[in-house]
Design a protein around this motif. Structure first.
Motif, PDB file in Angstrom:
ATOM      1  N   LYS A 159     -26.275 -26.255 -28.233  1.00 46.46           N
ATOM      2  CA  LYS A 159     -26.987 -25.023 -28.574  1.00 46.46           C
ATOM      3  C   LYS A 159     -26.652 -24.517 -29.975  1.00 46.46           C
ATOM      4  O   LYS A 159     -27.308 -23.603 -30.477  1.00 46.46           O
ATOM      5  N   VAL A 160     -25.622 -25.120 -30.571  1.00 46.68           N
ATOM      6  CA  VAL A 160     -25.204 -24.697 -31.906  1.00 46.68           C
ATOM      7  C   VAL A 160     -26.162 -25.269 -32.945  1.00 46.68           C
ATOM      8  O   VAL A 160     -26.322 -26.483 -33.064  1.00 46.68           O
ATOM      9  N   LYS A 209     -19.700 -16.555 -32.355  1.00 45.41           N
ATOM     10  CA  LYS A 209     -21.096 -16.488 -32.755  1.00 45.41           C
ATOM     11  C   LYS A 209     -21.285 -15.393 -33.810  1.00 45.41           C
ATOM     12  O   LYS A 209     -20.668 -14.333 -33.729  1.00 45.41           O
ATOM     13  N   ARG A 249     -31.630 -18.318 -36.349  1.00 45.15           N
ATOM     14  CA  ARG A 249     -31.343 -17.469 -35.187  1.00 45.15           C
ATOM     15  C   ARG A 249     -32.638 -17.098 -34.454  1.00 45.15           C
ATOM     16  O   ARG A 249     -32.673 -17.061 -33.218  1.00 45.15           O
ATOM     17  N   TRP A 291     -31.321 -20.593 -31.863  1.00 46.70           N
ATOM     18  CA  TRP A 291     -30.095 -21.355 -32.014  1.00 46.70           C
ATOM     19  C   TRP A 291     -28.891 -20.439 -32.243  1.00 46.70           C
ATOM     20  O   TRP A 291     -29.032 -19.345 -32.781  1.00 46.70           O
ATOM     21  N   ASP A 292     -27.713 -20.898 -31.846  1.00 40.00           N
ATOM     22  CA  ASP A 292     -26.473 -20.170 -32.100  1.00 40.00           C
ATOM     23  C   ASP A 292     -25.913 -20.563 -33.466  1.00 40.00           C
ATOM     24  O   ASP A 292     -25.980 -21.735 -33.863  1.00 40.00           O
TER      25      ASP A 292
END
Length: 306
Positions: free
Chosen positions: A109-110, A155, A198, A202-203
């Motif tokens: 997810k990064v 985050k 963002r 996405w993180d």
């Protein structure tokens, strides 16, 4: 996962030399190093000619001025899974790329990873500390502090241009905003880009251990370091405003514009901050206020025409 490093550069051959030397000492070597330079920058090309014999450097020519054009030109040549971006006046620490890759490998997810830039200037290293880094408040205050961040990886909303990396799949269809003002650094291009990533869901991760040493070098445009320039201030206010108008939903846009006009910050003052600066003896408070509001006004006009 393959990694490309992207470096835009202009008339800083000694700084670029230091940057490439640091990249040569990485515990995880880059698969490709993309250096974007102007054809007329002969000193830079001399440096690249030497380093191409030692490292996998892909030189890219850009004909137009400005960091945004250079970054976008570089992105077109970046085909690796991870694209790490740094400045020519930076020197990534040996584990920079290995730590970046680890974050992307551990969490799908990064979309972006950045870290601390240890600033070297005036004969010392800035060694203060902040826990709040890379955040945009609900009303529009942008907090950077990337050069002072401490603590664990977490985050954030924005990454800093001198030390940021992105998953290629996260930035498909995204480019650095060419509507930003400025002839050189085009301040807040990293803010715009981060918020676009963002916005796609996405993180973004800030990890102080993903570190570089930063030696702020001379800028060859109106935005001189540590020197008030009204054109540069107007451009910065324009760029920040355009970034946030693109990012916020309608209600928050209105809240942000109200806060920016009535309050603002010491750097980009609204009415109350301008009064405060004036009472503290700031001779340029009124001039700064006008410059900032001119920048925000032009950003609103451009936003309406999108």
């Amino acid at each position: 996962m393959k990694i490309s490093v992207l470096i835009p550069t202009y008339q800083r051959p000694q700084d670029l030399e230091r940057c490439l030397e640091a990249l040569s000492r990485q515990t995880l070597a880059a698969d490709t190093i993309i250096v974007v330079a102007r054809a007329s920058d002969t000193a830079t090309w001399s440096v690249l000619d030497n380093w191409q014999k030692k490292m996998p450097i892909n030189p890219v020519i850009v004909d137009e001025p400005g960091q945004v054009k250079a970054l976008n030109a570089g992105l077109k040549h970046a085909n690796s899974d991870i694209i790490a971006i740094t400045d020519d006046d930076a020197a990534p620490r040996p584990e920079w790329l290995s730590r970046i890759k680890k974050h992307f490998m551990e969490n799908p997810k990064v979309g972006g990873v950045g870290g601390r830039d240890w600033v070297h200037q005036y004969g010392r290293i800035e060694d203060d500390s902040r826990n709040i880094v890379g955040k945009v408040s609900w009303y529009g205050r942008v907090v950077g502090n990337h050069h002072l961040g401490v603590g664990e990886a977490r985050k954030v909303d924005i990454l800093k241009g001198a030390n940021m990396s992105y998953r290629r799949s996260a930035i498909e269809g995204i480019h650095f905003n060419e509507q930003l003002k400025g002839t050189g650094a085009q301040v807040h291009n990293d803010l715009c880009f981060s918020l676009e990533v963002r916005h796609k869901g996405w993180d973004l991760i800030y990890d102080p251990k993903v570190a570089i040493d930063h030696y702020p070098a001379e800028r060859f445009d109106e935005d001189k370091r540590d020197e008030l320039n009204i054109t540069a201030l107007t451009n910065a206010a324009h760029n920040e405003t355009l970034a946030l108008l693109r990012y916020y939903p309608p209600i928050q846009r209105s809240i942000y514009l109200l806060w920016a006009f009535t309050i603002g910050t010491r750097v980009t003052p609204g009415i109350l901050q301008a009064v405060r600066l004036s009472l503290q003896g700031g001779k340029n408070a009124k001039t700064m206020f006008k410059a900032v509001q001119n920048g925000r006004r032009s950003a609103r006009k451009r936003w309406r025409k999108k």
